[in-house]
Scaffold this motif. Sequence first.
Motif, mmCIF file in Angstrom:
data_model
loop_
_atom_site.group_PDB
_atom_site.id
_atom_site.type_symbol
_atom_site.label_atom_id
_atom_site.label_comp_id
_atom_site.label_asym_id
_atom_site.label_seq_id
_atom_site.Cartn_x
_atom_site.Cartn_y
_atom_site.Cartn_z
ATOM 1 N N ALA A 53 31.021 -34.239 -27.257
ATOM 2 C CA ALA A 53 32.677 -34.690 -27.045
ATOM 3 C C ALA A 53 33.246 -35.600 -27.316
ATOM 4 O O ALA A 53 32.585 -36.862 -26.742
ATOM 5 C CB ALA A 53 32.957 -33.826 -25.476
ATOM 6 N N THR A 88 46.717 -29.474 -29.239
ATOM 7 C CA THR A 88 46.097 -28.957 -28.679
ATOM 8 C C THR A 88 46.254 -27.944 -28.049
ATOM 9 O O THR A 88 47.674 -27.461 -28.062
ATOM 10 C CB THR A 88 45.670 -30.512 -27.810
ATOM 11 O OG1 THR A 88 47.288 -30.334 -26.910
ATOM 12 C CG2 THR A 88 45.595 -31.353 -27.752
ATOM 13 N N ASP A 89 45.001 -26.509 -27.455
ATOM 14 C CA ASP A 89 45.254 -25.902 -27.023
ATOM 15 C C ASP A 89 45.753 -25.771 -25.403
ATOM 16 O O ASP A 89 45.932 -27.378 -25.346
ATOM 17 C CB ASP A 89 44.377 -24.836 -26.899
ATOM 18 C CG ASP A 89 43.059 -25.474 -26.894
ATOM 19 O OD1 ASP A 89 42.934 -25.959 -25.938
ATOM 20 O OD2 ASP A 89 41.582 -25.084 -27.663
ATOM 21 N N ASN A 118 43.438 -26.016 -23.196
ATOM 22 C CA ASN A 118 41.795 -26.571 -22.578
ATOM 23 C C ASN A 118 42.081 -28.286 -22.973
ATOM 24 O O ASN A 118 40.886 -28.331 -23.091
ATOM 25 C CB ASN A 118 41.430 -25.996 -22.918
ATOM 26 C CG ASN A 118 40.452 -24.431 -22.703
ATOM 27 O OD1 ASN A 118 40.951 -24.245 -21.749
ATOM 28 N ND2 ASN A 118 40.954 -23.664 -23.478
ATOM 29 N N MET A 173 42.161 -28.878 -26.328
ATOM 30 C CA MET A 173 41.277 -29.503 -27.085
ATOM 31 C C MET A 173 41.620 -29.421 -29.137
ATOM 32 O O MET A 173 43.473 -28.649 -28.290
ATOM 33 C CB MET A 173 40.183 -28.291 -27.329
ATOM 34 C CG MET A 173 39.114 -28.159 -28.465
ATOM 35 S SD MET A 173 38.103 -27.528 -28.548
ATOM 36 C CE MET A 173 36.412 -27.143 -26.891
ATOM 37 N N THR A 218 42.245 -28.881 -32.691
ATOM 38 C CA THR A 218 41.916 -27.958 -33.928
ATOM 39 C C THR A 218 40.558 -28.650 -34.220
ATOM 40 O O THR A 218 39.891 -28.230 -35.471
ATOM 41 C CB THR A 218 42.716 -28.088 -34.861
ATOM 42 O OG1 THR A 218 43.366 -29.752 -35.694
ATOM 43 C CG2 THR A 218 43.913 -27.675 -34.603
ATOM 44 N N ARG A 219 40.097 -29.428 -33.654
ATOM 45 C CA ARG A 219 38.614 -29.788 -34.241
ATOM 46 C C ARG A 219 37.532 -29.378 -33.333
ATOM 47 O O ARG A 219 37.906 -29.991 -31.814
ATOM 48 C CB ARG A 219 38.031 -31.148 -34.567
ATOM 49 C CG ARG A 219 36.500 -31.430 -34.601
ATOM 50 C CD ARG A 219 35.982 -31.389 -36.188
ATOM 51 N NE ARG A 219 34.846 -31.410 -36.329
ATOM 52 C CZ ARG A 219 34.477 -32.871 -37.089
ATOM 53 N NH1 ARG A 219 35.663 -34.153 -37.168
ATOM 54 N NH2 ARG A 219 33.537 -33.052 -37.132
ATOM 55 N N LYS A 220 36.451 -28.186 -33.028
ATOM 56 C CA LYS A 220 36.247 -28.305 -32.080
ATOM 57 C C LYS A 220 35.591 -29.377 -31.215
ATOM 58 O O LYS A 220 34.521 -30.570 -32.032
ATOM 59 C CB LYS A 220 34.690 -27.228 -31.890
ATOM 60 C CG LYS A 220 34.099 -26.237 -30.907
ATOM 61 C CD LYS A 220 33.458 -25.151 -31.319
ATOM 62 C CE LYS A 220 32.455 -24.982 -30.376
ATOM 63 N NZ LYS A 220 31.160 -23.689 -30.617
ATOM 64 N N GLY A 221 35.325 -29.009 -30.099
ATOM 65 C CA GLY A 221 34.927 -30.451 -29.026
ATOM 66 C C GLY A 221 35.370 -32.349 -29.420
ATOM 67 O O GLY A 221 34.552 -32.981 -28.452
ATOM 68 N N TYR A 253 33.497 -27.663 -21.637
ATOM 69 C CA TYR A 253 32.982 -27.304 -22.558
ATOM 70 C C TYR A 253 31.378 -27.992 -22.713
ATOM 71 O O TYR A 253 31.031 -27.169 -23.295
ATOM 72 C CB TYR A 253 33.607 -28.452 -23.168
ATOM 73 C CG TYR A 253 33.758 -27.946 -24.854
ATOM 74 C CD1 TYR A 253 33.381 -27.180 -25.903
ATOM 75 C CD2 TYR A 253 32.695 -29.494 -25.378
ATOM 76 C CE1 TYR A 253 32.519 -27.087 -27.099
ATOM 77 C CE2 TYR A 253 32.091 -29.400 -27.113
ATOM 78 C CZ TYR A 253 31.924 -28.511 -27.572
ATOM 79 O OH TYR A 253 31.422 -28.863 -29.238
#
Length: 337
Positions: free
Chosen positions: A102, A291-292, A294, A296, A298-301, A332
């Motif tokens: 991460a 970000t959302d 959480n 995060m 737009t790229r996972k992790g 995560y």
Amino acid sequence: MKFLRCKEIPPSTGKTVSIIGAGPAGLGAAGFLRCRGHEVVVYDMMPEPGGMMMFGIPDDRIPKDNIRKSVRELVEGGARIILNNKVGRDISLEDIIKASDAVLIATGTWKPRRLGAPGEDLPWVLPAADWLVEVHMARYGYLPWAKVPKVGGRILVVGGGLTAADAVHVPLTYPEFKDGVEKVVLSYRRTRDYAPMRKNEFERLIKMGAEAWELTQPIAFYEEGGRKVVKFVRMELKASDSGRPKPVPIEGSEFEAEFDWALLAIGEVPTPPFNNGCCGIELNPDGTIKTDENFMTTRKGVFASGDVRHGPSLIGKALKSGLDAAQKVHLYLTGQL
């Protein structure tokens, strides 16, 4: 201020988190994640951790020894900090993402906002935040004093936030400058009642010897016959939908004054370590990282926190953002997010 808030580090989870930025958000997140057993690597472009806490704020406003002590505790707790290493210049963000389980981006707001006035690029017109960083870099032995502009004589500081307050405070109090100061003028386009630095701080600067030129705005900088001149316009406050009065120029109210230096402290903009769209990470229209809920991107992790996520703020808000983001990173990594 403590970054590592546990007495013992639990066994390693085998997960590695890379944190980009060693300011309050990044260091706070590093401490939280080490206390959950994750391996932590922090990258920072400066020669010492702490970000603007260390290099942008006067010594008597934030005790630097306390920051250094908290960083030592963090390193003793197993966090690895790589300094003088700017992501996007010295190392690829994509390489960091691929080598990590991460990533948390917490690179803050290091780019000064521009006034957009003619003559703003003259050598005696400086971004206040950049100058404050250079002053403290020299104070701590990382930069020769010869490379720091010797601000003195008649000094104009433009702005109403804490960077403006610090730009007034340093020339008036630091021994490297105070004997060479003739006067310091603080120009703010609103009144002290609406200053982000707050009224009591505004008035403290006046008691220190600064002149306050409220309801004024520089509109041009130029040189004429060996004189360094700033052209101002007077402002008036008018009601706005935001609830905060809007400063509006008064037609025909222009006037000029001579200064030796001008320090512009009109805000900073986010400095993500990539261009919009790089590595699958998007930015918002204001330059913050998208970000959302959480944290995060737009790229996972890949997560973001601190001022690079929500814009310029005080240390406490940035630190809380780092801690909140670290909780989401932990969820995560443990498959709960």
